[in-house]
Motif scaffolding. Sequence first.
Motif, PDB file in Angstrom:
ATOM      1  N   MET A   1      -5.118   0.274  -4.505  1.00 13.87           N
ATOM      2  CA  MET A   1      -4.082  -0.533  -5.132  1.00 13.87           C
ATOM      3  C   MET A   1      -2.860  -0.696  -4.216  1.00 13.87           C
ATOM      4  N   PHE A   2      -2.390  -1.948  -4.052  1.00 21.13           N
ATOM      5  CA  PHE A   2      -1.131  -2.211  -3.354  1.00 21.13           C
ATOM      6  C   PHE A   2       0.060  -1.911  -4.257  1.00 21.13           C
ATOM      7  N   THR A   3      -0.120  -2.115  -5.541  1.00 19.73           N
ATOM      8  CA  THR A   3       0.942  -1.936  -6.527  1.00 19.73           C
ATOM      9  C   THR A   3       0.295  -1.515  -7.843  1.00 19.73           C
ATOM     10  N   GLU A   4       1.086  -1.259  -8.844  1.00 23.11           N
ATOM     11  CA  GLU A   4       0.488  -0.832 -10.111  1.00 23.11           C
ATOM     12  C   GLU A   4      -0.320  -1.960 -10.743  1.00 23.11           C
ATOM     13  N   GLY A   5      -1.378  -1.564 -11.432  1.00 21.07           N
ATOM     14  CA  GLY A   5      -2.253  -2.500 -12.137  1.00 21.07           C
ATOM     15  C   GLY A   5      -2.748  -1.835 -13.408  1.00 21.07           C
ATOM     16  N   HIS A   6      -1.819  -1.540 -14.308  1.00 18.34           N
ATOM     17  CA  HIS A   6      -2.166  -0.769 -15.504  1.00 18.34           C
ATOM     18  C   HIS A   6      -3.162  -1.469 -16.422  1.00 18.34           C
ATOM     19  N   PHE A   7      -3.358  -2.762 -16.230  1.00 17.38           N
ATOM     20  CA  PHE A   7      -4.383  -3.466 -17.011  1.00 17.38           C
ATOM     21  C   PHE A   7      -5.786  -2.963 -16.667  1.00 17.38           C
ATOM     22  N   LEU A   8      -5.925  -2.234 -15.548  1.00 22.84           N
ATOM     23  CA  LEU A   8      -7.210  -1.653 -15.155  1.00 22.84           C
ATOM     24  C   LEU A   8      -7.457  -0.292 -15.812  1.00 22.84           C
ATOM     25  N   ASN A   9      -6.415   0.314 -16.374  1.00 24.32           N
ATOM     26  CA  ASN A   9      -6.552   1.638 -16.986  1.00 24.32           C
ATOM     27  C   ASN A   9      -7.648   1.629 -18.050  1.00 24.32           C
ATOM     28  N   ASN A  10      -8.493   2.647 -18.008  1.00 26.71           N
ATOM     29  CA  ASN A  10      -9.610   2.800 -18.943  1.00 26.71           C
ATOM     30  C   ASN A  10     -10.612   1.646 -18.887  1.00 26.71           C
ATOM     31  N   GLN A  11     -10.572   0.880 -17.801  1.00 29.35           N
ATOM     32  CA  GLN A  11     -11.543  -0.174 -17.556  1.00 29.35           C
ATOM     33  C   GLN A  11     -12.348   0.118 -16.287  1.00 29.35           C
ATOM     34  N   TYR A  12     -11.717   0.838 -15.365  1.00 28.87           N
ATOM     35  CA  TYR A  12     -12.310   1.206 -14.076  1.00 28.87           C
ATOM     36  C   TYR A  12     -12.068   2.691 -13.844  1.00 28.87           C
ATOM     37  N   THR A  13     -12.940   3.319 -13.065  1.00 27.93           N
ATOM     38  CA  THR A  13     -12.851   4.745 -12.789  1.00 27.93           C
ATOM     39  C   THR A  13     -11.921   5.008 -11.610  1.00 27.93           C
ATOM     40  N   VAL A  14     -10.938   5.883 -11.826  1.00 31.98           N
ATOM     41  CA  VAL A  14     -10.060   6.354 -10.755  1.00 31.98           C
ATOM     42  C   VAL A  14     -10.788   7.472 -10.021  1.00 31.98           C
ATOM     43  N   VAL A  15     -10.846   7.379  -8.674  1.00 36.68           N
ATOM     44  CA  VAL A  15     -11.540   8.404  -7.894  1.00 36.68           C
ATOM     45  C   VAL A  15     -10.632   9.128  -6.907  1.00 36.68           C
ATOM     46  N   GLY A  16      -9.453   8.589  -6.645  1.00 35.56           N
ATOM     47  CA  GLY A  16      -8.591   9.251  -5.679  1.00 35.56           C
ATOM     48  C   GLY A  16      -7.252   8.582  -5.547  1.00 35.56           C
ATOM     49  N   ARG A  17      -6.466   9.115  -4.584  1.00 34.12           N
ATOM     50  CA  ARG A  17      -5.168   8.520  -4.277  1.00 34.12           C
ATOM     51  C   ARG A  17      -4.891   8.670  -2.790  1.00 34.12           C
ATOM     52  N   VAL A  18      -4.268   7.669  -2.227  1.00 35.88           N
ATOM     53  CA  VAL A  18      -3.891   7.693  -0.815  1.00 35.88           C
ATOM     54  C   VAL A  18      -2.761   8.702  -0.642  1.00 35.88           C
ATOM     55  N   THR A  19      -2.933   9.627   0.301  1.00 35.31           N
ATOM     56  CA  THR A  19      -1.899  10.614   0.597  1.00 35.31           C
ATOM     57  C   THR A  19      -1.197  10.325   1.914  1.00 35.31           C
ATOM     58  N   GLU A  20      -1.846   9.593   2.797  1.00 33.33           N
ATOM     59  CA  GLU A  20      -1.254   9.157   4.066  1.00 33.33           C
ATOM     60  C   GLU A  20      -1.863   7.812   4.425  1.00 33.33           C
ATOM     61  N   GLY A  21      -1.042   6.957   5.029  1.00 32.05           N
ATOM     62  CA  GLY A  21      -1.578   5.696   5.539  1.00 32.05           C
ATOM     63  C   GLY A  21      -1.402   4.489   4.642  1.00 32.05           C
ATOM     64  N   MET A  22      -0.482   4.540   3.673  1.00 30.14           N
ATOM     65  CA  MET A  22      -0.258   3.327   2.879  1.00 30.14           C
ATOM     66  C   MET A  22       0.282   2.204   3.750  1.00 30.14           C
ATOM     67  N   ASP A  23       0.932   2.552   4.872  1.00 30.90           N
ATOM     68  CA  ASP A  23       1.374   1.523   5.802  1.00 30.90           C
ATOM     69  C   ASP A  23       0.173   0.791   6.405  1.00 30.90           C
ATOM     70  N   VAL A  24      -0.932   1.510   6.593  1.00 30.39           N
ATOM     71  CA  VAL A  24      -2.166   0.900   7.096  1.00 30.39           C
ATOM     72  C   VAL A  24      -2.749  -0.018   6.024  1.00 30.39           C
ATOM     73  N   VAL A  25      -2.770   0.446   4.777  1.00 32.09           N
ATOM     74  CA  VAL A  25      -3.256  -0.388   3.669  1.00 32.09           C
ATOM     75  C   VAL A  25      -2.414  -1.656   3.579  1.00 32.09           C
ATOM     76  N   ASP A  26      -1.081  -1.500   3.648  1.00 36.18           N
ATOM     77  CA  ASP A  26      -0.181  -2.653   3.545  1.00 36.18           C
ATOM     78  C   ASP A  26      -0.382  -3.655   4.676  1.00 36.18           C
ATOM     79  N   ALA A  27      -0.887  -3.195   5.831  1.00 36.26           N
ATOM     80  CA  ALA A  27      -1.069  -4.064   7.000  1.00 36.26           C
ATOM     81  C   ALA A  27      -2.435  -4.751   7.036  1.00 36.26           C
ATOM     82  N   LEU A  28      -3.316  -4.460   6.067  1.00 41.35           N
ATOM     83  CA  LEU A  28      -4.640  -5.085   6.048  1.00 41.35           C
ATOM     84  C   LEU A  28      -4.517  -6.607   5.966  1.00 41.35           C
ATOM     85  N   LYS A  29      -5.445  -7.284   6.623  1.00 45.65           N
ATOM     86  CA  LYS A  29      -5.478  -8.743   6.608  1.00 45.65           C
ATOM     87  C   LYS A  29      -5.701  -9.227   5.188  1.00 45.65           C
ATOM     88  N   LEU A  30      -4.816 -10.089   4.735  1.00 51.07           N
ATOM     89  CA  LEU A  30      -4.910 -10.601   3.373  1.00 51.07           C
ATOM     90  C   LEU A  30      -5.944 -11.714   3.279  1.00 51.07           C
TER      91      LEU A  30
END
Length: 182
Positions: free
Chosen positions: A131-160
């Motif tokens: 997730m780039f930002t919150e998406g609470h409409f996905l809550n209880n619709q999709y399975t959460v498996v983890g969270r980014v602890t380092e490298g969100m700057d890398v995620v933010d730089a991904l080609k859109l």
Amino acid sequence: MHRFAFLLALMAGPAFSAGLEIGVTGESVNGTIKIDLLEDVAPLHVAQITALAADGVYDGVVFHRVINGFMAQTGDVKFGKDPSDTSRAGMGGSDLANIPAEFSDVPFDRGIVGMARSQSPDSANSQFFIMFTEGHFLNNQYTVVGRVTEGMDVVDALKLGDSRSGAISGQPDVMQTVTVID
């Protein structure tokens, strides 16, 4: 063998903790994303992801769907390994069975990693999204498996991708290596 060893460690109790380290390269990005996998929240999904990563099947898989202000999706180990042809990326999975949903009270906030699936909640296999930002409409619709602890700057730089579908034009960014870490 890797999947069996992981399942034994998972059954041993809460002392086991796993994560992923993802080396990403592309035209606009070169870096590492570290993810803490939440085995207490989604043990079946974490076991599958960890087994696939340990077997090296995520290496070389593209980010095939990246939607600005929403999420970046990857993990299609069947159709996502050819950066020059991503026309079928997002339609495949692994040779392992699909996993039944493991919904939780963990909200889809920035940096949360969820399992991608088809219309059936019990169809997750190998694909996941960050997730780039919150998406609470996905809550209880999709399975959460983890969270980014380092490298969100890398995620933010991904080609859109395309603003509506997220489809990438040209060369997509690639998970060059995906390693299981403690």
